[in-house]
Each structure stands twice: as structure tokens, then as C-alpha cells.
Design a protein around this motif. Structure first.
Motif, PDB file in Angstrom:
ATOM      1  N   THR A 179       0.857  -1.182   0.000  1.00  0.00           N
ATOM      2  CA  THR A 179       0.000   0.000   0.000  1.00  0.00           C
ATOM      3  C   THR A 179       0.892   1.231   0.000  1.00  0.00           C
ATOM      4  N   ASP A 180       0.313   2.330  -0.356  1.00  0.00           N
ATOM      5  CA  ASP A 180       0.991   3.616  -0.266  1.00  0.00           C
ATOM      6  C   ASP A 180       0.585   4.226   1.070  1.00  0.00           C
ATOM      7  N   TYR A 181       1.550   4.658   1.863  1.00  0.00           N
ATOM      8  CA  TYR A 181       1.207   5.180   3.185  1.00  0.00           C
ATOM      9  C   TYR A 181       0.395   6.462   3.116  1.00  0.00           C
ATOM     10  N   ASP A 182       0.267   7.061   1.930  1.00  0.00           N
ATOM     11  CA  ASP A 182      -0.541   8.269   1.780  1.00  0.00           C
ATOM     12  C   ASP A 182      -1.989   7.974   1.394  1.00  0.00           C
ATOM     13  N   THR A 183      -2.410   6.708   1.438  1.00  0.00           N
ATOM     14  CA  THR A 183      -3.793   6.365   1.089  1.00  0.00           C
ATOM     15  C   THR A 183      -4.527   5.842   2.319  1.00  0.00           C
ATOM     16  N   ASP A 184      -5.840   5.762   2.212  1.00  0.00           N
ATOM     17  CA  ASP A 184      -6.658   5.234   3.311  1.00  0.00           C
ATOM     18  C   ASP A 184      -6.447   3.737   3.501  1.00  0.00           C
ATOM     19  N   ASP A 185      -5.937   3.047   2.474  1.00  0.00           N
ATOM     20  CA  ASP A 185      -5.693   1.606   2.585  1.00  0.00           C
ATOM     21  C   ASP A 185      -4.692   1.272   3.684  1.00  0.00           C
ATOM     22  N   SER A 207      10.225   4.433  10.614  1.00  0.00           N
ATOM     23  CA  SER A 207       9.466   5.152   9.600  1.00  0.00           C
ATOM     24  C   SER A 207      10.318   6.112   8.803  1.00  0.00           C
ATOM     25  N   TRP A 208      10.260   5.980   7.486  1.00  0.00           N
ATOM     26  CA  TRP A 208      10.817   6.959   6.567  1.00  0.00           C
ATOM     27  C   TRP A 208       9.619   7.521   5.811  1.00  0.00           C
ATOM     28  N   THR A 209       8.923   8.452   6.446  1.00  0.00           N
ATOM     29  CA  THR A 209       7.780   9.102   5.818  1.00  0.00           C
ATOM     30  C   THR A 209       7.731  10.555   6.243  1.00  0.00           C
ATOM     31  N   SER A 210       7.361  11.391   5.311  1.00  0.00           N
ATOM     32  CA  SER A 210       7.186  12.810   5.633  1.00  0.00           C
ATOM     33  C   SER A 210       5.746  13.110   6.016  1.00  0.00           C
ATOM     34  N   ASN A 211       4.865  12.113   5.948  1.00  0.00           N
ATOM     35  CA  ASN A 211       3.465  12.304   6.294  1.00  0.00           C
ATOM     36  C   ASN A 211       3.269  12.000   7.786  1.00  0.00           C
ATOM     37  N   TYR A 212       3.426  13.023   8.591  1.00  0.00           N
ATOM     38  CA  TYR A 212       3.360  12.862  10.039  1.00  0.00           C
ATOM     39  C   TYR A 212       1.974  12.451  10.509  1.00  0.00           C
ATOM     40  N   ILE A 237      -1.024   5.589  12.716  1.00  0.00           N
ATOM     41  CA  ILE A 237      -0.476   4.243  12.893  1.00  0.00           C
ATOM     42  C   ILE A 237      -0.139   4.015  14.363  1.00  0.00           C
ATOM     43  N   CYS A 238       0.446   4.991  15.013  1.00  0.00           N
ATOM     44  CA  CYS A 238       0.772   4.847  16.439  1.00  0.00           C
ATOM     45  C   CYS A 238      -0.491   4.696  17.277  1.00  0.00           C
ATOM     46  N   GLU A 239      -1.550   5.398  16.930  1.00  0.00           N
ATOM     47  CA  GLU A 239      -2.825   5.271  17.646  1.00  0.00           C
ATOM     48  C   GLU A 239      -3.429   3.890  17.444  1.00  0.00           C
ATOM     49  N   MET A 240      -3.266   3.320  16.257  1.00  0.00           N
ATOM     50  CA  MET A 240      -3.820   1.992  15.952  1.00  0.00           C
ATOM     51  C   MET A 240      -3.055   0.886  16.670  1.00  0.00           C
ATOM     52  N   SER A 277       5.510  19.665  13.866  1.00  0.00           N
ATOM     53  CA  SER A 277       5.267  18.916  15.105  1.00  0.00           C
ATOM     54  C   SER A 277       4.544  17.611  14.799  1.00  0.00           C
ATOM     55  N   ILE A 278       4.699  16.676  15.725  1.00  0.00           N
ATOM     56  CA  ILE A 278       4.029  15.392  15.627  1.00  0.00           C
ATOM     57  C   ILE A 278       3.488  15.054  17.011  1.00  0.00           C
ATOM     58  N   ARG A 279       2.244  14.539  17.054  1.00  0.00           N
ATOM     59  CA  ARG A 279       1.642  14.129  18.326  1.00  0.00           C
ATOM     60  C   ARG A 279       2.139  12.722  18.652  1.00  0.00           C
ATOM     61  N   ILE A 280       2.727  12.585  19.789  1.00  0.00           N
ATOM     62  CA  ILE A 280       3.304  11.306  20.190  1.00  0.00           C
ATOM     63  C   ILE A 280       2.386  10.641  21.211  1.00  0.00           C
ATOM     64  N   HIS A 281       2.037   9.394  20.943  1.00  0.00           N
ATOM     65  CA  HIS A 281       1.208   8.606  21.845  1.00  0.00           C
ATOM     66  C   HIS A 281       1.951   8.415  23.166  1.00  0.00           C
ATOM     67  N   SER A 282       1.218   8.355  24.265  1.00  0.00           N
ATOM     68  CA  SER A 282       1.841   8.257  25.594  1.00  0.00           C
ATOM     69  C   SER A 282       2.660   6.981  25.772  1.00  0.00           C
ATOM     70  N   ARG A 283       2.330   5.913  25.055  1.00  0.00           N
ATOM     71  CA  ARG A 283       3.099   4.665  25.168  1.00  0.00           C
ATOM     72  C   ARG A 283       4.290   4.613  24.206  1.00  0.00           C
ATOM     73  N   CYS A 284       4.471   5.672  23.433  1.00  0.00           N
ATOM     74  CA  CYS A 284       5.503   5.679  22.391  1.00  0.00           C
ATOM     75  C   CYS A 284       6.792   6.330  22.890  1.00  0.00           C
TER      76      CYS A 284
END
Length: 179
Positions: free
Chosen positions: A57-63, A83-88, A94-97, A120-127
Motif C-alpha cells: 500500500t501507499d502510506y498516503d492512502t486510506d488503505d 518510519s521513513w515518511t514525511s506524512n506525520y 499508525i501509532c494510535e492503531m 510537530s508530531i503528536r506522540i502517543h503516551s506509550r511511544c
């Protein structure tokens, strides 16, 4: 044989291929997000049996949400995300899932410009969030970008030493970078 750890590698069929192979040797089930099936075929040839699992899949899609949820259901929550992605925003989702009670590590690989100016990026508390910046190499004839092997080996080193911020190559003086 059931593997005990689960890793997700976003961009694992390119410059992070060596990281995927390393994690497979370290007894991880490695889920790999990538867009090109032919690159997955080579990754399977080079890896240990039942260690690499393509998420085509492409990480920029809903899939990506569906593929990531399926990987978590089949192999458990991620212990490690590279992760090597610029789509924060996708990375945040993904971290929430990543369900589960245990903490996990996220190594976010970024280009050198992000060292000086980043969003900025929101970081999950378990991350446990780690940043790895990719720089360049200065040689007698000038400067050059890092090779895929240098990047993969540098990321592996950062996984092992587990520092909050790592730099592969150099980012100073920034004006010396390749053009």
C-alpha cells in the motif's frame, strides 16, 4: 516457529531494506509498508522464511489503516516502528492503531533539513519517540549523500543504542551538503 517481536517498517523496500533483514535475523516479524511488489519479492529472497510480511500500500492512502490493522491482528502490536515518511499525520494514526498496553519505540528517519526546521508530531503516551536525521558525507572531492547501506547500518546502530536523537553522517556545515 512463532516470532516474539513485531516491527513495522515504513519505506522498507528501499533504503531501509537492510534494516528489515536485520530485524528478521533478530527474531522479529517484520511488517513492511511499500508500494512496489517487485521490491518485496527481492526482500523475500534475501530474508529468512516467515519473517517479512508485505503491506502492499501507499502510506498516503486510506488503505494503510486497513493493512496496518490487519498486521496487528495477525502478528500482535508493534514493539518497534521504523518510519521513513514525511506524512506525520499517517504516522500519528499508525501509532494510535497500535493497540496494546506495552510501550513501543518509534524511530522516525528524517532528512537533514528537518533537523533545522520540522513540523510537530503528536506522540502517543506509550511511544518512546526517537529521531534519526540523515546527513551527508564530506570527501576530498566534495560531498555526497549517504548510500542505502550507510543509512541502514546507521539506523541499526541507532536501534541498538536507543538514543532520543541520532545523526547518520553529518549535517554541519549544512552549506557543504551535495547540491
Amino acid at each position: 516457529m512463532k516470532r516474539t517481536n513485531h516491527a513495522l517498517v515504513i519505506g522498507g523496500t528501499g533504503m531501509l531494506t537492510g534494516v528489515c533483514l536485520y530485524l528478521a535475523r533478530e527474531d522479529y516479524s517484520v511488517s513492511v509498508i511499500g508500494r512496489t511488489f517487485s521490491k518485496f519479492k527481492q526482500l523475500h529472497v534475501d530474508s529468512q522464511p516467515n519473517s517479512i510480511f508485505p503491506l502492499l500500500t501507499d502510506y498516503d492512502t486510506d488503505d494503510v489503516d486497513e493493512e496496518v490493522n490487519k498486521a496487528i491482528q495477525e502478528r500482535g502490536p508493534f514493539d518497534l516502528i521504523i518510519s521513513w515518511t514525511s506524512n506525520y499525520r499517517v504516522l500519528e494514526r499508525i501509532c494510535e492503531m497500535n493497540h496494546g498496553n506495552a510501550s513501543f519505540r518509534l524511530f522516525h528517519v528524517k532528512g537533514s533539513l528537518r533537523y533545522f526546521k520540522d513540523e510537530s508530531i503528536r506522540i502517543h503516551s506509550r511511544c518512546n519517540y526517537r529521531k534519526i536525521y540523515l546527513g551527508f558525507v564530506i570527501e576530498e572531492s566534495g560531498s555526497r549523500w549517504l548510500t542505502h547501506d550507510e543509512i541502514a547500518n546507521g539506523v541499526i546502530k541507532q536501534i541498538r543504542i536507543d538514543e532520543e536523537v541520532g545523526i547518520i553522517g553529518q549535517i554541519h556545515p549544512y552549506e557543504a551538503r551535495p547540491r
